[in-house]
Design a protein around this motif. Sequence first.
Motif, PDB file in Angstrom:
ATOM      1  N   ALA A 153       0.423  -1.525  -0.125  1.00 57.90           N
ATOM      2  CA  ALA A 153      -0.431   0.167  -0.194  1.00 57.90           C
ATOM      3  C   ALA A 153       0.709   1.664   0.245  1.00 57.90           C
ATOM      4  CB  ALA A 153      -0.827   0.208   1.275  1.00 57.90           C
ATOM      5  N   VAL A 154       2.138   1.582   0.464  1.00 59.03           N
ATOM      6  CA  VAL A 154       2.617   2.595   0.757  1.00 59.03           C
ATOM      7  C   VAL A 154       4.089   3.010   0.388  1.00 59.03           C
ATOM      8  CG1 VAL A 154       1.888   2.575   3.821  1.00 59.03           C
ATOM      9  CG2 VAL A 154       4.305   1.325   2.456  1.00 59.03           C
ATOM     10  N   GLN A 155       4.188   2.000  -1.176  1.00 57.04           N
ATOM     11  CA  GLN A 155       5.529   1.986  -1.894  1.00 57.04           C
ATOM     12  C   GLN A 155       5.146   2.563  -2.839  1.00 57.04           C
ATOM     13  OE1 GLN A 155       6.010  -1.865  -4.039  1.00 57.04           O
ATOM     14  NE2 GLN A 155       8.620  -2.007  -3.306  1.00 57.04           N
ATOM     15  N   ASN A 156       5.946   3.834  -3.100  1.00 59.83           N
ATOM     16  CA  ASN A 156       5.824   5.028  -3.958  1.00 59.83           C
ATOM     17  C   ASN A 156       4.402   5.388  -3.942  1.00 59.83           C
ATOM     18  OD1 ASN A 156       8.765   3.515  -5.155  1.00 59.83           O
ATOM     19  ND2 ASN A 156       7.425   2.417  -6.404  1.00 59.83           N
ATOM     20  N   ASN A 157       4.415   5.808  -2.937  1.00 64.50           N
ATOM     21  CA  ASN A 157       3.447   6.547  -3.091  1.00 64.50           C
ATOM     22  C   ASN A 157       2.982   7.290  -1.559  1.00 64.50           C
ATOM     23  OD1 ASN A 157       0.591   7.012  -2.490  1.00 64.50           O
ATOM     24  ND2 ASN A 157      -0.372   4.986  -3.447  1.00 64.50           N
ATOM     25  N   GLU A 158       3.098   8.684  -1.358  1.00 69.39           N
ATOM     26  CA  GLU A 158       3.582   9.372  -0.326  1.00 69.39           C
ATOM     27  C   GLU A 158       2.176   9.877   0.406  1.00 69.39           C
ATOM     28  OE1 GLU A 158       4.350  14.463   0.608  1.00 69.39           O
ATOM     29  OE2 GLU A 158       4.746  13.497  -1.411  1.00 69.39           O
ATOM     30  N   LYS A 159       0.850   9.591  -0.410  1.00 74.73           N
ATOM     31  CA  LYS A 159      -0.517   9.609   0.350  1.00 74.73           C
ATOM     32  C   LYS A 159      -0.341   8.739   1.373  1.00 74.73           C
ATOM     33  CE  LYS A 159      -5.058  10.191  -0.973  1.00 74.73           C
ATOM     34  NZ  LYS A 159      -5.898  11.106  -1.818  1.00 74.73           N
ATOM     35  N   THR A 160      -0.301   7.260   1.387  1.00 74.11           N
ATOM     36  CA  THR A 160       0.016   6.158   1.640  1.00 74.11           C
ATOM     37  C   THR A 160       0.760   6.740   2.798  1.00 74.11           C
ATOM     38  OG1 THR A 160       0.616   4.757   0.621  1.00 74.11           O
ATOM     39  CG2 THR A 160      -1.887   4.931   0.884  1.00 74.11           C
ATOM     40  N   GLN A 161       2.014   6.474   2.704  1.00 74.56           N
ATOM     41  CA  GLN A 161       3.062   6.647   3.448  1.00 74.56           C
ATOM     42  C   GLN A 161       2.299   8.001   4.381  1.00 74.56           C
ATOM     43  OE1 GLN A 161       6.059   7.444   0.101  1.00 74.56           O
ATOM     44  NE2 GLN A 161       7.095   6.329   1.309  1.00 74.56           N
ATOM     45  N   GLU A 162       1.592   9.014   4.466  1.00 70.41           N
ATOM     46  CA  GLU A 162       1.979   9.977   5.438  1.00 70.41           C
ATOM     47  C   GLU A 162       0.352   9.678   5.894  1.00 70.41           C
ATOM     48  OE1 GLU A 162       0.022  14.554   5.061  1.00 70.41           O
ATOM     49  OE2 GLU A 162      -0.416  13.112   3.451  1.00 70.41           O
ATOM     50  N   ARG A 163      -0.444   8.233   5.599  1.00 71.64           N
ATOM     51  CA  ARG A 163      -1.543   8.149   6.231  1.00 71.64           C
ATOM     52  C   ARG A 163      -1.174   7.089   7.137  1.00 71.64           C
ATOM     53  NH1 ARG A 163      -5.533   9.013   8.593  1.00 71.64           N
ATOM     54  NH2 ARG A 163      -5.478  10.153   6.992  1.00 71.64           N
ATOM     55  N   LEU A 164       0.333   5.871   6.255  1.00 69.29           N
ATOM     56  CA  LEU A 164       0.881   5.301   8.103  1.00 69.29           C
ATOM     57  C   LEU A 164       1.585   5.659   8.666  1.00 69.29           C
ATOM     58  CD1 LEU A 164       1.609   2.548   8.766  1.00 69.29           C
ATOM     59  CD2 LEU A 164       3.664   3.000   7.205  1.00 69.29           C
ATOM     60  N   VAL A 165       1.867   7.487   8.464  1.00 65.73           N
ATOM     61  CA  VAL A 165       2.475   7.835   9.538  1.00 65.73           C
ATOM     62  C   VAL A 165       1.648   8.553  11.033  1.00 65.73           C
ATOM     63  CG1 VAL A 165       3.947   9.677  10.598  1.00 65.73           C
ATOM     64  CG2 VAL A 165       4.637   8.685   8.488  1.00 65.73           C
ATOM     65  N   ALA A 166       0.495   8.891   9.824  1.00 70.45           N
ATOM     66  CA  ALA A 166      -0.512   9.091  11.037  1.00 70.45           C
ATOM     67  C   ALA A 166      -1.790   8.397  11.635  1.00 70.45           C
ATOM     68  CB  ALA A 166      -1.571  10.450   9.912  1.00 70.45           C
ATOM     69  N   MET A 167      -1.544   6.766  11.376  1.00 69.92           N
ATOM     70  CA  MET A 167      -1.699   5.998  12.358  1.00 69.92           C
ATOM     71  C   MET A 167      -1.147   5.630  13.585  1.00 69.92           C
ATOM     72  SD  MET A 167      -4.562   4.924  10.944  1.00 69.92           S
ATOM     73  CE  MET A 167      -5.109   3.101  11.513  1.00 69.92           C
ATOM     74  N   GLY A 168       0.185   6.424  14.147  1.00 66.00           N
ATOM     75  CA  GLY A 168       0.402   6.645  15.346  1.00 66.00           C
ATOM     76  C   GLY A 168       0.981   5.553  15.478  1.00 66.00           C
ATOM     77  N   GLU A 169       0.819   4.939  16.257  1.00 62.64           N
ATOM     78  CA  GLU A 169       1.622   3.357  17.761  1.00 62.64           C
ATOM     79  C   GLU A 169       1.095   2.209  16.873  1.00 62.64           C
ATOM     80  OE1 GLU A 169       3.723   2.848  20.490  1.00 62.64           O
ATOM     81  OE2 GLU A 169       4.281   4.907  19.880  1.00 62.64           O
ATOM     82  N   ALA A 170      -0.005   1.999  16.142  1.00 65.32           N
ATOM     83  CA  ALA A 170      -0.527   1.141  15.351  1.00 65.32           C
ATOM     84  C   ALA A 170       0.368   0.605  13.826  1.00 65.32           C
ATOM     85  CB  ALA A 170      -1.954   1.403  15.373  1.00 65.32           C
ATOM     86  N   GLY A 171       1.196   1.834  13.839  1.00 60.33           N
ATOM     87  CA  GLY A 171       1.477   1.377  12.262  1.00 60.33           C
ATOM     88  C   GLY A 171       3.198   1.551  12.435  1.00 60.33           C
ATOM     89  N   LEU A 172       3.650   2.648  12.243  1.00 63.02           N
ATOM     90  CA  LEU A 172       5.527   2.186  12.426  1.00 63.02           C
ATOM     91  C   LEU A 172       5.472   1.419  13.464  1.00 63.02           C
ATOM     92  CD1 LEU A 172       6.477   5.401  10.024  1.00 63.02           C
ATOM     93  CD2 LEU A 172       7.066   3.184   9.759  1.00 63.02           C
ATOM     94  N   PRO A 173       5.787   1.874  14.404  1.00 66.09           N
ATOM     95  CA  PRO A 173       6.093   1.671  16.272  1.00 66.09           C
ATOM     96  C   PRO A 173       5.685  -0.048  15.999  1.00 66.09           C
ATOM     97  CG  PRO A 173       5.459   3.509  16.123  1.00 66.09           C
ATOM     98  CD  PRO A 173       5.490   3.379  15.127  1.00 66.09           C
ATOM     99  N   THR A 174       4.524  -0.445  15.498  1.00 66.65           N
ATOM    100  CA  THR A 174       4.585  -1.828  15.727  1.00 66.65           C
ATOM    101  C   THR A 174       4.978  -2.563  14.493  1.00 66.65           C
ATOM    102  OG1 THR A 174       2.096  -1.430  16.501  1.00 66.65           O
ATOM    103  CG2 THR A 174       2.316  -3.258  15.527  1.00 66.65           C
TER     104      THR A 174
END
Length: 223
Positions: free
Chosen positions: A128-149
């Motif tokens: 979903a996030v590969q080469n896609n700034e919009k979804t990369q931004e969304r993943l960061v916005a998901m907070g602890e559930a996203g990148l930290p997990t």
Amino acid sequence: MAHDPRLTELLRWSVEHSDATLDDPAAAQTAASQPSQSQLTPQMMAALMGGPSDADLMKASMELITAPDAEVNLENKLIAWDNFEQLIESLDNANNMSNLGLWTPLLEQLKHEESEMKKMAAWCVGTAVQNNEKTQERLVAMGEAGLPTLVGVALGGAGEKEDVRRKAVYALSSACRNYQPAMDVCVEELQKRGFGEGVKIDAFDMQAVDAIVHALRERAKST
């Protein structure tokens, strides 16, 4: 996420009548002679012939993925995962995940007890996030559930399988490349867990990004 039983049954019917029967005439004949667990109603047939939208199929796939194990077994959930991953290879479909409320149930699967479910969740995040700034931004916005997990899965805990960790590394690589906010969160989380020096890394420096990804992959092999 709104529940649409018609769409769920439609996708479940397609799972039950998958390519396995097409490749095996005897199986197909047996399937035709026995009642299906999910009956294809005229309404479902109309939806099938009319071509349900990708959004409908994405929602139906996620409903099967998140259904209780007593209702949908692991084999059928993995088929639904494959369908979902193929759908979100489309940039438009990946971007639509937020509107459809699919990010939260997707990320929740990163904490699933079943390793195959966790692996597929990480794989789909990476797609979903590969080469896609919009979804990369969304993943960061998901907070602890996203990148930290994802970082936690990538570094691995007791009993975490290598293929699961490697898919989490893939997701992190896709999330951080050419998107500095995700890279900053990733570096911070890695440092919290004692991995790396916590120095700022340029998300546009592919050599530096590759170095982190390689180190995480090696960690996945050795943990």
